[in-house]
Design a protein around this motif. Structure first.
Motif, PDB file in Angstrom:
ATOM      1  N   ASN A   1       0.826  -1.206   0.000  1.00 35.02           N
ATOM      2  CA  ASN A   1       0.000   0.000   0.000  1.00 35.02           C
ATOM      3  C   ASN A   1       0.862   1.257   0.000  1.00 35.02           C
ATOM      4  N   GLN A   2       1.945   1.248   0.772  1.00 32.69           N
ATOM      5  CA  GLN A   2       2.848   2.395   0.817  1.00 32.69           C
ATOM      6  C   GLN A   2       3.493   2.612  -0.550  1.00 32.69           C
ATOM      7  N   LEU A   3       3.942   1.533  -1.174  1.00 36.61           N
ATOM      8  CA  LEU A   3       4.540   1.660  -2.512  1.00 36.61           C
ATOM      9  C   LEU A   3       3.519   2.163  -3.528  1.00 36.61           C
ATOM     10  N   ASP A   4       2.325   1.638  -3.471  1.00 33.12           N
ATOM     11  CA  ASP A   4       1.283   2.081  -4.397  1.00 33.12           C
ATOM     12  C   ASP A   4       0.966   3.561  -4.219  1.00 33.12           C
ATOM     13  N   ARG A   5       0.893   4.019  -2.981  1.00 32.78           N
ATOM     14  CA  ARG A   5       0.641   5.445  -2.730  1.00 32.78           C
ATOM     15  C   ARG A   5       1.770   6.291  -3.300  1.00 32.78           C
ATOM     16  N   PHE A   6       3.025   5.862  -3.098  1.00 33.90           N
ATOM     17  CA  PHE A   6       4.135   6.644  -3.615  1.00 33.90           C
ATOM     18  C   PHE A   6       4.136   6.635  -5.147  1.00 33.90           C
ATOM     19  N   ARG A   7       3.832   5.510  -5.745  1.00 36.21           N
ATOM     20  CA  ARG A   7       3.759   5.449  -7.215  1.00 36.21           C
ATOM     21  C   ARG A   7       2.693   6.398  -7.747  1.00 36.21           C
ATOM     22  N   ASP A   8       1.572   6.493  -7.055  1.00 30.40           N
ATOM     23  CA  ASP A   8       0.522   7.433  -7.466  1.00 30.40           C
ATOM     24  C   ASP A   8       1.031   8.875  -7.424  1.00 30.40           C
ATOM     25  N   ILE A   9       1.761   9.208  -6.369  1.00 33.93           N
ATOM     26  CA  ILE A   9       2.337  10.553  -6.247  1.00 33.93           C
ATOM     27  C   ILE A   9       3.321  10.807  -7.389  1.00 33.93           C
ATOM     28  N   ALA A  10       4.207   9.868  -7.640  1.00 39.31           N
ATOM     29  CA  ALA A  10       5.222  10.026  -8.688  1.00 39.31           C
ATOM     30  C   ALA A  10       4.570  10.146 -10.061  1.00 39.31           C
ATOM     31  N   LYS A  11       3.580   9.324 -10.331  1.00 38.12           N
ATOM     32  CA  LYS A  11       2.897   9.367 -11.628  1.00 38.12           C
ATOM     33  C   LYS A  11       2.220  10.715 -11.832  1.00 38.12           C
ATOM     34  N   LYS A  12       1.567  11.214 -10.793  1.00 40.70           N
ATOM     35  CA  LYS A  12       0.906  12.513 -10.901  1.00 40.70           C
ATOM     36  C   LYS A  12       1.918  13.622 -11.184  1.00 40.70           C
ATOM     37  N   LEU A  13       3.063  13.590 -10.522  1.00 40.84           N
ATOM     38  CA  LEU A  13       4.091  14.603 -10.776  1.00 40.84           C
ATOM     39  C   LEU A  13       4.560  14.551 -12.224  1.00 40.84           C
ATOM     40  N   VAL A  14       4.821  13.355 -12.739  1.00 38.70           N
ATOM     41  CA  VAL A  14       5.267  13.211 -14.131  1.00 38.70           C
ATOM     42  C   VAL A  14       4.178  13.700 -15.079  1.00 38.70           C
ATOM     43  N   ASP A  15       2.949  13.305 -14.840  1.00 33.95           N
ATOM     44  CA  ASP A  15       1.848  13.747 -15.703  1.00 33.95           C
ATOM     45  C   ASP A  15       1.692  15.267 -15.679  1.00 33.95           C
ATOM     46  N   ASP A  16       1.784  15.863 -14.502  1.00 34.68           N
ATOM     47  CA  ASP A  16       1.644  17.321 -14.388  1.00 34.68           C
ATOM     48  C   ASP A  16       2.759  18.048 -15.129  1.00 34.68           C
ATOM     49  N   HIS A  17       3.995  17.595 -14.947  1.00 31.77           N
ATOM     50  CA  HIS A  17       5.115  18.247 -15.630  1.00 31.77           C
ATOM     51  C   HIS A  17       5.039  18.038 -17.141  1.00 31.77           C
ATOM     52  N   SER A  18       4.644  16.856 -17.562  1.00 31.11           N
ATOM     53  CA  SER A  18       4.501  16.595 -18.997  1.00 31.11           C
ATOM     54  C   SER A  18       3.439  17.497 -19.606  1.00 31.11           C
ATOM     55  N   ALA A  19       2.330  17.653 -18.916  1.00 32.25           N
ATOM     56  CA  ALA A  19       1.255  18.513 -19.417  1.00 32.25           C
ATOM     57  C   ALA A  19       1.700  19.968 -19.496  1.00 32.25           C
ATOM     58  N   GLU A  20       2.370  20.442 -18.456  1.00 30.49           N
ATOM     59  CA  GLU A  20       2.857  21.830 -18.463  1.00 30.49           C
ATOM     60  C   GLU A  20       3.878  22.048 -19.576  1.00 30.49           C
ATOM     61  N   LEU A  21       4.761  21.089 -19.758  1.00 33.60           N
ATOM     62  CA  LEU A  21       5.769  21.209 -20.809  1.00 33.60           C
ATOM     63  C   LEU A  21       5.104  21.228 -22.177  1.00 33.60           C
ATOM     64  N   PHE A  22       4.130  20.364 -22.384  1.00 34.84           N
ATOM     65  CA  PHE A  22       3.423  20.319 -23.661  1.00 34.84           C
ATOM     66  C   PHE A  22       2.703  21.631 -23.933  1.00 34.84           C
ATOM     67  N   THR A  23       2.011  22.135 -22.945  1.00 37.54           N
ATOM     68  CA  THR A  23       1.288  23.393 -23.099  1.00 37.54           C
ATOM     69  C   THR A  23       2.252  24.540 -23.380  1.00 37.54           C
ATOM     70  N   GLY A  24       3.350  24.588 -22.657  1.00 38.19           N
ATOM     71  CA  GLY A  24       4.338  25.643 -22.858  1.00 38.19           C
ATOM     72  C   GLY A  24       5.026  25.564 -24.205  1.00 38.19           C
ATOM     73  N   SER A  25       5.270  24.357 -24.694  1.00 37.17           N
ATOM     74  CA  SER A  25       5.967  24.214 -25.977  1.00 37.17           C
ATOM     75  C   SER A  25       5.067  24.599 -27.135  1.00 37.17           C
ATOM     76  N   ARG A  26       3.776  24.510 -26.959  1.00 35.59           N
ATOM     77  CA  ARG A  26       2.840  24.889 -28.021  1.00 35.59           C
ATOM     78  C   ARG A  26       2.756  26.398 -28.162  1.00 35.59           C
ATOM     79  N   THR A  27       3.008  27.132 -27.076  1.00 41.96           N
ATOM     80  CA  THR A  27       2.885  28.589 -27.129  1.00 41.96           C
ATOM     81  C   THR A  27       4.223  29.284 -27.416  1.00 41.96           C
TER      82      THR A  27
END
Length: 96
Positions: free
Chosen positions: A6-32
């Motif tokens: 459960n602890q590993l799964d919670r940490f993986r969720d946190i890590a995945k969200k961080l990667v997704d957020d940064h990827s989205a911001e980078l994509f949005t920024g690169s388009r503009t």
């Protein structure tokens, strides 16, 4: 063992969200970006990669500090998870 997973799964969720957020911001920024497009994209990519690494490290430190079970195995899994998600960010977003 269930608590450990459960602890590993919670940490993986946190890590995945961080990667997704940064990827989205980078994509949005690169388009503009219009001026000196390649340099702007490279700068943004490395800025996000650096920030993501720091955030993963910070979350890992906090998570390891509050973990009640797992010991060295949990620490190792968390650091491997950080490495995996950093590699995933690079694979998804590295400028061509």
């Amino acid at each position: 063992m269930k608590s450990y997973q459960n602890q590993l799964d919670r940490f993986r969720d946190i890590a995945k969200k961080l990667v997704d957020d940064h990827s989205a911001e980078l994509f949005t920024g690169s388009r503009t970006a219009t001026t000196e497009r390649h340099q702007v994209i490279n700068d943004a990519y490395y800025s996000h990669l650096d920030s993501l690494g720091k955030q993963l490290d910070e979350h890992a430190q906090k998570f390891i500090g509050t973990a009640r079970q797992g010991g060295e195995d949990l620490k190792s899994e968390i650091w491997n998870t950080c490495k995996k998600y950093l590699e995933q960010f690079v694979k998804r977003n590295q400028p061509g």
